[in-house]
Design a protein around this motif. Structure first.
Motif, PDB file in Angstrom:
ATOM      1  N   HIS A 239       0.834  -1.198   0.000  1.00 41.22           N
ATOM      2  CA  HIS A 239       0.000   0.000   0.000  1.00 41.22           C
ATOM      3  C   HIS A 239       0.873   1.255   0.000  1.00 41.22           C
ATOM      4  O   HIS A 239       1.749   1.415   0.862  1.00 41.22           O
ATOM      5  CB  HIS A 239      -0.921   0.002   1.220  1.00 41.22           C
ATOM      6  N   VAL A 240       0.623   2.114  -0.964  1.00 41.84           N
ATOM      7  CA  VAL A 240       1.290   3.417  -1.063  1.00 41.84           C
ATOM      8  C   VAL A 240       0.219   4.485  -0.867  1.00 41.84           C
ATOM      9  O   VAL A 240      -0.887   4.357  -1.403  1.00 41.84           O
ATOM     10  CB  VAL A 240       1.967   3.599  -2.438  1.00 41.84           C
ATOM     11  N   THR A 241       0.524   5.516  -0.098  1.00 35.14           N
ATOM     12  CA  THR A 241      -0.459   6.571   0.166  1.00 35.14           C
ATOM     13  C   THR A 241       0.114   7.937  -0.184  1.00 35.14           C
ATOM     14  O   THR A 241       1.291   8.216   0.062  1.00 35.14           O
ATOM     15  CB  THR A 241      -0.899   6.547   1.643  1.00 35.14           C
ATOM     16  N   SER A 242      -0.726   8.778  -0.770  1.00 29.52           N
ATOM     17  CA  SER A 242      -0.391  10.179  -1.038  1.00 29.52           C
ATOM     18  C   SER A 242      -1.573  11.041  -0.596  1.00 29.52           C
ATOM     19  O   SER A 242      -2.727  10.653  -0.792  1.00 29.52           O
ATOM     20  CB  SER A 242      -0.128  10.412  -2.527  1.00 29.52           C
ATOM     21  N   ILE A 270       0.360  -3.412  -6.064  1.00 33.76           N
ATOM     22  CA  ILE A 270       0.274  -2.149  -5.333  1.00 33.76           C
ATOM     23  C   ILE A 270      -1.142  -1.597  -5.375  1.00 33.76           C
ATOM     24  O   ILE A 270      -1.795  -1.597  -6.418  1.00 33.76           O
ATOM     25  CB  ILE A 270       1.256  -1.118  -5.911  1.00 33.76           C
ATOM     26  N   TRP A 272      -2.531   2.085  -4.606  1.00 30.06           N
ATOM     27  CA  TRP A 272      -2.073   3.463  -4.331  1.00 30.06           C
ATOM     28  C   TRP A 272      -3.286   4.277  -3.881  1.00 30.06           C
ATOM     29  O   TRP A 272      -4.218   4.520  -4.632  1.00 30.06           O
ATOM     30  CB  TRP A 272      -1.457   4.076  -5.585  1.00 30.06           C
ATOM     31  N   SER A 316      -0.030   1.552   5.626  1.00 28.94           N
ATOM     32  CA  SER A 316       0.638   1.700   4.334  1.00 28.94           C
ATOM     33  C   SER A 316       2.109   1.314   4.459  1.00 28.94           C
ATOM     34  O   SER A 316       2.668   1.272   5.557  1.00 28.94           O
ATOM     35  CB  SER A 316       0.520   3.135   3.841  1.00 28.94           C
ATOM     36  N   ASN A 317       2.733   1.058   3.329  1.00 26.63           N
ATOM     37  CA  ASN A 317       4.162   0.717   3.311  1.00 26.63           C
ATOM     38  C   ASN A 317       5.033   1.926   3.028  1.00 26.63           C
ATOM     39  O   ASN A 317       6.179   2.002   3.476  1.00 26.63           O
ATOM     40  CB  ASN A 317       4.434  -0.355   2.260  1.00 26.63           C
ATOM     41  N   ILE A 318       4.487   2.891   2.276  1.00 22.27           N
ATOM     42  CA  ILE A 318       5.256   4.063   1.851  1.00 22.27           C
ATOM     43  C   ILE A 318       4.312   5.257   1.741  1.00 22.27           C
ATOM     44  O   ILE A 318       3.145   5.107   1.348  1.00 22.27           O
ATOM     45  CB  ILE A 318       5.926   3.838   0.475  1.00 22.27           C
ATOM     46  N   TYR A 319       4.826   6.450   2.069  1.00 26.51           N
ATOM     47  CA  TYR A 319       4.109   7.682   1.771  1.00 26.51           C
ATOM     48  C   TYR A 319       4.848   8.391   0.636  1.00 26.51           C
ATOM     49  O   TYR A 319       6.080   8.571   0.704  1.00 26.51           O
ATOM     50  CB  TYR A 319       4.037   8.621   2.984  1.00 26.51           C
ATOM     51  N   VAL A 320       4.117   8.807  -0.401  1.00 25.68           N
ATOM     52  CA  VAL A 320       4.714   9.512  -1.544  1.00 25.68           C
ATOM     53  C   VAL A 320       4.078  10.884  -1.674  1.00 25.68           C
ATOM     54  O   VAL A 320       2.850  11.021  -1.677  1.00 25.68           O
ATOM     55  CB  VAL A 320       4.506   8.713  -2.856  1.00 25.68           C
ATOM     56  N   ILE A 375      10.335   3.217  -4.988  1.00 25.28           N
ATOM     57  CA  ILE A 375       9.239   2.474  -4.367  1.00 25.28           C
ATOM     58  C   ILE A 375       9.613   0.995  -4.284  1.00 25.28           C
ATOM     59  O   ILE A 375       9.444   0.348  -3.246  1.00 25.28           O
ATOM     60  CB  ILE A 375       7.934   2.676  -5.162  1.00 25.28           C
TER      61      ILE A 375
END
Length: 421
Positions: A239-242, A270, A272, A316-320, A375
């Protein structure tokens, strides 16, 4: 000291029914300064609602209903065509409250909105707290491949929205207006509060006679008390979140181009999550999310409450953060204090917040290949993700320490008043 604050939004503490969860800087400021001894806060703000002054926990709130909310819709449409977006009556109403309250210092939040015009009508000491800088943002309003001609697209696809002035074409016109007003007001500024090298450089360039003070941002309370992130890997779905607003310079196009590359060149599944905009937002009209992704997907979450946003971030795994221009994004700072691994475009003041490959990742704007590569690196190297997380928390907890920020603000107020005496 009586500090009179001018805010472009309704503080959450005043109006809990306020659905918009942005503007956390004013809420964090209020929750911290209201505990300071010998400080009396008054908060004045423009609103489209018919609200009455209140006193809550010794803080005086003064809502000022805008003229624009009280005129007929047909008149509003005509005025939009004439590019008349603001009314002097609003400033007169604020000035009347200022004259009634007689504060020691006026604290302006942001230079982008109509309230900053009050500076030309007062002799009271003031500080201006930089949020964004419209005069600089305006140059990055459109992504590199989008021209002003593209802004007429809704005229054919959604003419009613175009007529009502609800499109990016109208937004750009308003932005031009705001930037022009901001450039005229800046030479009148005496004291400026900022927090990045970028806003310091531009502020001192536009207001060479003003004094610049570095003051870090106070975040929303729930981000201080939340558990920390600990989710370096969740196979088989990542999971990627923005968190971005419905503005073309916030970088939704970069997100869409990046997820296409991830779907084509990697085997990573993914989801997003895009917080802040809806599926049918103005941006999706221009950038059109891909519909042929094989093992990735985009989820438009709309505007989330603080509780739901924190829950999503922690899972989430990453914040972009993909913006084309930014000063010091609260979204980045909130993700950092939670401990997420962060990837952000190296624009504006973001490099003041992030040290590359130490407490986050900086990538060139409009570079989907490099963003996609990082990522994958974070997902495939959990230890690297944990290291970014640990450093992000240490940086953010020091930067956003409430007590130290409160003391810095009080010292600045005292210094300004001493100089006046």
């Amino acid at each position: 000291m009586h500090i009179f604050c001018l805010s472009p939004i309704i503080p959450q503490e005043f109006h809990q029914k306020n659905k918009y969860n942005g503007g956390g800087w004013i809420d964090g400021f209020i929750s911290t300064l209201k505990q300071a001894p010998n400080i009396h806060l008054s908060i004045c703000f423009l609103t489209n609602q018919n609200l009455h002054p209140q006193k809550i926990e010794n803080i005086s709130y003064f809502p000022v209903r805008t003229k624009i909310s009280r005129i007929p819709k047909i008149t509003l449409l005509i005025n939009n065509i004439k590019k008349k977006y603001e009314y002097d009556e609003d400033i007169i109403n604020i000035l009347n409250i200022v004259n009634q309250e007689k504060p020691d210092i006026i604290h302006f939040f942001g230079t982008e909105w109509h309230g900053i015009s009050l500076i030309e009508h007062i002799n009271i000491p003031h500080v201006v707290h930089i949020q964004g800088l419209t005069v600089a943002y305006n140059y990055s309003f459109l992504p590199p491949f989008l021209s002003k001609i593209n802004l007429y697209k809704p005229l054919f696809s959604n003419p009613l929205s175009f007529i009502k002035g609800k499109t990016f074409h109208h937004f750009k016109s308003v932005f031009d207006f705001m930037a022009e007003r901001e450039s005229k007001v800046f030479p009148h500024l005496k004291n400026i509060l900022g927090r990045t090298d970028w806003d310091k450089n531009i502020s001192t360039f536009l207001a060479p006679n003003a004094r610049y003070y570095h003051v870090n941002e106070i975040l929303r309370d729930s981000f201080y008390t939340s558990p920390k992130w600990n989710n370096p890997r969740t196979s088989p779905i990542f999971h990627v979140t923005s968190t971005i607003s419905d503005s073309p310079y916030k970088g939704l196009d970069l997100v869409l181009n990046t997820i296409k590359l991830l779907d084509k060149f990697s085997d990573i599944n993914i989801i997003w999550h895009i917080c802040g905009i809806e599926t049918d937002s103005e941006q999706t009209l221009y950038f059109q999310p891909p519909k042929d992704l094989k093992h990735s997907q985009i989820s438009f979450e709309g505007i989330l409450s603080q509780t739901k946003l924190i829950e999503l971030l922690l899972n989430s795994n990453i914040y972009v953060h993909p913006a084309y221009i930014e000063n010091s994004s609260n979204s980045i700072c909130e993700a950092q204090i939670l401990g997420l691994p962060i990837i952000a475009t190296n624009v504006g003041g973001t490099s003041t917040l992030i040290q590359h490959e130490k407490n986050g990742i900086l990538v060139t704007p409009n570079d989907p290949y490099n963003l996609a590569a990082y990522i994958c690196k974070i997902i495939r190297k959990p230890q690297f993700a944990q290291e970014l997380s640990k450093n992000a928390i240490e940086t953010a907890e020091k930067r956003h320490n409430k007590e130290s920020i409160k003391q810095v603000l009080i010292d600045i107020y005292s210094q300004i008043l001493d100089e006046k005496k």
